[in-house]
Motif scaffolding. Sequence first.
Motif, PDB file in Angstrom:
ATOM      1  N   ALA A 100      10.576  -3.020  -7.410  1.00  0.00           N
ATOM      2  CA  ALA A 100       9.809  -3.140  -8.651  1.00  0.00           C
ATOM      3  C   ALA A 100       8.529  -2.322  -8.600  1.00  0.00           C
ATOM      4  CB  ALA A 100       9.497  -4.608  -8.917  1.00  0.00           C
ATOM      5  N   VAL A 101       7.817  -2.384  -7.468  1.00  0.00           N
ATOM      6  CA  VAL A 101       6.557  -1.640  -7.348  1.00  0.00           C
ATOM      7  C   VAL A 101       6.822  -0.140  -7.382  1.00  0.00           C
ATOM      8  CG1 VAL A 101       4.546  -1.195  -5.906  1.00  0.00           C
ATOM      9  CG2 VAL A 101       5.467  -3.507  -6.055  1.00  0.00           C
ATOM     10  N   LEU A 102       7.858   0.311  -6.688  1.00  0.00           N
ATOM     11  CA  LEU A 102       8.181   1.735  -6.669  1.00  0.00           C
ATOM     12  C   LEU A 102       8.602   2.225  -8.053  1.00  0.00           C
ATOM     13  CD1 LEU A 102      10.128   1.859  -3.282  1.00  0.00           C
ATOM     14  CD2 LEU A 102       7.919   2.939  -3.755  1.00  0.00           C
ATOM     15  N   ARG A 141       0.837  -1.211   0.000  1.00  0.00           N
ATOM     16  CA  ARG A 141       0.000   0.000   0.000  1.00  0.00           C
ATOM     17  C   ARG A 141       0.865   1.251   0.000  1.00  0.00           C
ATOM     18  NH1 ARG A 141      -4.444   0.369   4.467  1.00  0.00           N
ATOM     19  NH2 ARG A 141      -4.574   2.422   3.442  1.00  0.00           N
ATOM     20  N   ILE A 142       1.915   1.227   0.806  1.00  0.00           N
ATOM     21  CA  ILE A 142       2.806   2.392   0.883  1.00  0.00           C
ATOM     22  C   ILE A 142       3.487   2.626  -0.457  1.00  0.00           C
ATOM     23  CG2 ILE A 142       4.948   3.243   1.917  1.00  0.00           C
ATOM     24  CD1 ILE A 142       4.017   1.818   4.522  1.00  0.00           C
ATOM     25  N   CYS A 143       3.975   1.550  -1.078  1.00  0.00           N
ATOM     26  CA  CYS A 143       4.648   1.684  -2.371  1.00  0.00           C
ATOM     27  C   CYS A 143       3.729   2.264  -3.433  1.00  0.00           C
ATOM     28  CB  CYS A 143       5.174   0.324  -2.822  1.00  0.00           C
ATOM     29  SG  CYS A 143       6.554  -0.309  -1.846  1.00  0.00           S
ATOM     30  N   LEU A 144       2.446   1.924  -3.371  1.00  0.00           N
ATOM     31  CA  LEU A 144       1.487   2.392  -4.366  1.00  0.00           C
ATOM     32  C   LEU A 144       0.966   3.798  -4.067  1.00  0.00           C
ATOM     33  CD1 LEU A 144      -0.554  -0.896  -4.866  1.00  0.00           C
ATOM     34  CD2 LEU A 144       0.990   0.161  -6.534  1.00  0.00           C
ATOM     35  N   GLU A 145       0.794   4.116  -2.773  1.00  0.00           N
ATOM     36  CA  GLU A 145       0.144   5.373  -2.406  1.00  0.00           C
ATOM     37  C   GLU A 145       1.116   6.516  -2.155  1.00  0.00           C
ATOM     38  OE1 GLU A 145      -2.679   4.793   0.766  1.00  0.00           O
ATOM     39  OE2 GLU A 145      -3.344   2.871  -0.047  1.00  0.00           O
ATOM     40  N   ALA A 146       2.319   6.218  -1.673  1.00  0.00           N
ATOM     41  CA  ALA A 146       3.269   7.281  -1.338  1.00  0.00           C
ATOM     42  C   ALA A 146       3.617   8.178  -2.521  1.00  0.00           C
ATOM     43  CB  ALA A 146       4.536   6.680  -0.731  1.00  0.00           C
ATOM     44  N   PRO A 147       3.828   7.627  -3.730  1.00  0.00           N
ATOM     45  CA  PRO A 147       4.202   8.520  -4.836  1.00  0.00           C
ATOM     46  C   PRO A 147       3.206   9.639  -5.106  1.00  0.00           C
ATOM     47  CG  PRO A 147       4.657   6.242  -5.422  1.00  0.00           C
ATOM     48  CD  PRO A 147       3.888   6.213  -4.130  1.00  0.00           C
TER      49      PRO A 147
END
Length: 220
Positions: free
Chosen positions: A166-168, A136-142
């Motif tokens: 990879a997600v980031l 969730r953090i990797c997807l929402e932080a950006p």
Amino acid sequence: MVTVNPLVLPGVYAPQEDTALLAGALSEEPLLPGADVLDVGTGTGALALAAARRGTRVTAIDVSWRAVYSARLNAWRERLPVRVHRGNLFGPVHGRSFDLILTNPPYVPAPSGGSAARGPARAWDGGGDGRLLLDRICLEAPRLMRPGAVLLMVHSALNDPANTLAVLRTSGLKASVTRRHRIPFGPVLRERKDWLRERGLLSADEENEELVVVRAELPC
């Protein structure tokens, strides 16, 4: 590693090696006075305070009321203007943006799987593979990062750092592992090591955990 010694109220996650490792990464990050910093899962506020000492504007979030009170108390003791909110991840700062995001989220794989942890375990249980909140953090932080902003996150090598990177990168960030540190198993991993071995997350002779700091930057 950096020494971290805030006041810890009962029921609040005490800063340990992962906090110190992330604090060390924070100390090397160039920060202009007045930069906007977000600390997600602040606990005692140790990382938020470290950022505030450098003249930044710090917002901190935790899902635990005890952690919120602990962080507010530590900020008051040091006379540092840290704003501490209770909430789930980025909920309290929806619509805002930051120059730096810090997070030491729950990342320990838990037999309970996807069910929500309760009590003190909320500070470390991260779902069946430990990635329940990491992803969730990797997807929402950006979405909360300004051009040139940086995300600093600590977790365990058990959580597959390559997956984190990879997600980031899929979100357009430049990401890499910048720090690694091996420590003996703590009480939670010692209790779960047989289960972790059954899951294939630990080898038969492994008795140490590797912590990693992931640094991700949104290009200007």
